[in-house]
Design an enzyme around this catalytic site. Structure first.
Site, PDB file in Angstrom:
ATOM      1  N   HIS A 182       0.830  -1.213   0.000  1.00  0.00           N
ATOM      2  CA  HIS A 182       0.000   0.000   0.000  1.00  0.00           C
ATOM      3  C   HIS A 182       0.863   1.262   0.000  1.00  0.00           C
ATOM      4  O   HIS A 182       0.378   2.340   0.355  1.00  0.00           O
ATOM      5  CB  HIS A 182      -0.912   0.027   1.220  1.00  0.00           C
ATOM      6  CG  HIS A 182      -1.768  -1.187   1.387  1.00  0.00           C
ATOM      7  ND1 HIS A 182      -2.655  -1.589   0.432  1.00  0.00           N
ATOM      8  CD2 HIS A 182      -1.857  -2.092   2.394  1.00  0.00           C
ATOM      9  CE1 HIS A 182      -3.276  -2.702   0.837  1.00  0.00           C
ATOM     10  NE2 HIS A 182      -2.794  -3.031   2.024  1.00  0.00           N
TER      11      HIS A 182
ATOM     12  N   HIS B  17      -7.139  -4.494  -1.114  1.00  0.00           N
ATOM     13  CA  HIS B  17      -6.450  -5.758  -1.397  1.00  0.00           C
ATOM     14  C   HIS B  17      -7.094  -6.434  -2.603  1.00  0.00           C
ATOM     15  O   HIS B  17      -6.930  -7.639  -2.805  1.00  0.00           O
ATOM     16  CB  HIS B  17      -6.519  -6.692  -0.197  1.00  0.00           C
ATOM     17  CG  HIS B  17      -6.104  -6.045   1.078  1.00  0.00           C
ATOM     18  ND1 HIS B  17      -6.998  -5.440   1.925  1.00  0.00           N
ATOM     19  CD2 HIS B  17      -4.879  -5.869   1.614  1.00  0.00           C
ATOM     20  CE1 HIS B  17      -6.328  -4.926   2.942  1.00  0.00           C
ATOM     21  NE2 HIS B  17      -5.055  -5.178   2.783  1.00  0.00           N
TER      22      HIS B  17
END
Lengths: 327, 327
Positions: free
Chosen positions: B56, B215
């Site tokens: 991320h 995700h």
């Protein structure tokens, strides 16, 4: 073509409107969106103006602000800005100290900036960047292409101009930084120019384009994808060979993402490139990692190395406050 | 799988080494790369610690520095950090003022931060972020997911902690910011977790996933790609509905890229979202546009809105100096 847009025709205008609104504390959009200029012009300093085709964001509008550019002229995607855009930008931000044009070496950009410089009535000089070692001639340029190293020229000359350096010295400094800077890129995927609607080129599932240009132009060779270490090694070697194998000294290492490559991979490439440079006896004393000179959504990256000295390092370190670069 | 890596096993370690070397003026890597901490710890302040799965970036390590986090614990890609990573980070940066854990609402993260908080011997509190309005339950979470709004919590509480706010008040402020913040994302492509080697999900050539998680978890529905204006409208509506349709007031508008979307498109989405918010009577008084909370190379973006007041605005504006966020 999968893009977050409304229409190909209005894409650039809408994006510029968003950019100007998001960074209204730093920039102002000129009439008819012909240029982006600083909100607070630097009174008596040399005005730095760059520009080029859009699709390489944040280059150049993201570098307009204190310590870097005074204005940027965005052309259509991968298309040079027109001479009248450049003349209007120069008229808007240029003063008695004159205007320095920073131009990436592409046929269209060089021609249009030259025409603008002839029309513009104030004092002006031009620095052409050509840092890409990949090819000597390309589909878009005569001589080497100007790529990510242009950021380094804009940052260092921007700092000097901010400190009151005169036009002739700014131009000489820009030429010097360009001469000390080399870049090379690698693409893992193509990009799609919205007006074309299909990928600029195609790569097999295991292929990469070594030496790719920032418009997806062909590079040196198309080969199978290899490890980051091998890729970084080939890129750094190409750069150092072209710099006549410097055996010592401080360098700036700039690993630049092309738009579709995550930070995780860019820092990994930086790690490989840094170790290779250090093994060759060089000291990586300054670093920049991120997607700053992009090719729309292309996956891949470029590596740029600038040979530093105390003067260039001090200018690099000087305060900069733009949309995309701040310290 | 086309990635700039050497091996799946060493990818994270090499990337962290590169990150720490590139930003050595701001951060230090802890022993065994268990955490990234500030180079200059803030003596007597509450220490802010976050963390989560990697992939991320720049979240969270890119937000370690003055005015934001004191440490970040990077788990493997899309995998929670282990309790011992968190305990060691807390021990390294925690002082008498205590430690505040900022945790995105995913089952693994919540469990491991809880276990760490039990083991850690100093004073500690926890803020759980759950700003994603897309789904009430997901494959990774019980209750709403914590996504890009986590950046807003980290920035605002980071500023408060820097000014000497005590632990209890920092935790309350974090809860308040989270309660005033909503996000939703849209994916145009999937991402590929290196250890898996194949895309997390597949989308047709004309499809997008509305409400996607960071995700690649499923969102609300899979629909045909539409115009930026229609996409932004659906996203902003989902957010404002969940905020009970505020009719006036200042907001922060944060348009976040997922890793594979160019700045050109993000600013265009920002432009659409901003106009929609303004039509609804809200004032976009603060803005952030860029790829800050990513999902590897996924194409798409999220929109985050935070309802501001004078206090939150002042904390947002306070000085911040990290690898990824600076003003």
């Amino acid at each position: 073509m999968k893009k977050l847009i409304n229409s190909v025709d209005t894409m650039l205008a809408e994006s510029l409107d968003g950019f100007a609104a998001a960074h209204a504390d730093i920039v102002v959009l000129g009439p008819e969106r012909k240029f982006v200029r600083r909100r607070s012009p630097g009174s008596a300093k040399v005005a730095l103006i760059s520009g080029g085709g859009s699709g390489h964001e944040p280059l150049h509008a993201g570098f307009v602000g204190t310590g870097m550019l005074d204005a940027a002229c965005p052309g259509q995607i991968f298309t040079s800005p027109t001479p009248d855009q450049i003349v209007e930008a120069a008229t808007a931000v240029g003063g008695k100290a004159g205007v320095l044009f920073i131009v990436k070496n592409y046929a269209g950009d060089c021609m249009n900036f030259e025409m603008a410089a002839e029309v513009f009535e104030g004092p002006a000089a031009t620095v052409v960047t050509n840092d890409d070692v990949a090819v000597e001639k390309s589909t878009h340029s005569t001589g080497r292409r100007g790529v990510a190293g242009t950021l380094v020229v804009e940052k260092i000359v921007g700092a000097a101009a901010e400190k009151g350096m005169d036009l002739k010295s700014c131009a000489e400094l820009g030429t010097e930084v360009n001469a000390r800077t080399r870049s090379i890129g690698v693409a893992l995927t193509s990009c799609t120019v919205p007006a074309a609607g299909t990928p600029t080129f195609t790569l097999g599932a295991d292929e990469m384009e070594m030496g790719v240009g920032i418009h997806g132009e062909p590079g040196r060779r198309r080969v199978n994808l290899s490890s980051a270490e091998i890729i970084a090694s080939e890129m750094v070697n190409a750069i150092l060979t072209d710099l006549d194998h410097p055996a010592s000294g401080d360098v700036l290492l700039f690993v630049n993402g092309f738009g579709g490559t995550p930070a995780l991979e860019l820092y990994l490439m930086y790690n490989s490139a840094r170790r290779i440079l250090e093994k060759r006896g060089l000291v990586v004393s300054r670093s920049l990692v991120g997607s700053y000179v992009t090719s729309l959504e292309m996956a891949g990256c470029s590596i740029t190395v600038t040979l530093l000295d105390a003067k260039l390092t001090a200018f690099w370190d000087d305060h900069v406050h733009t949309a995309a670069l701040r310290w």
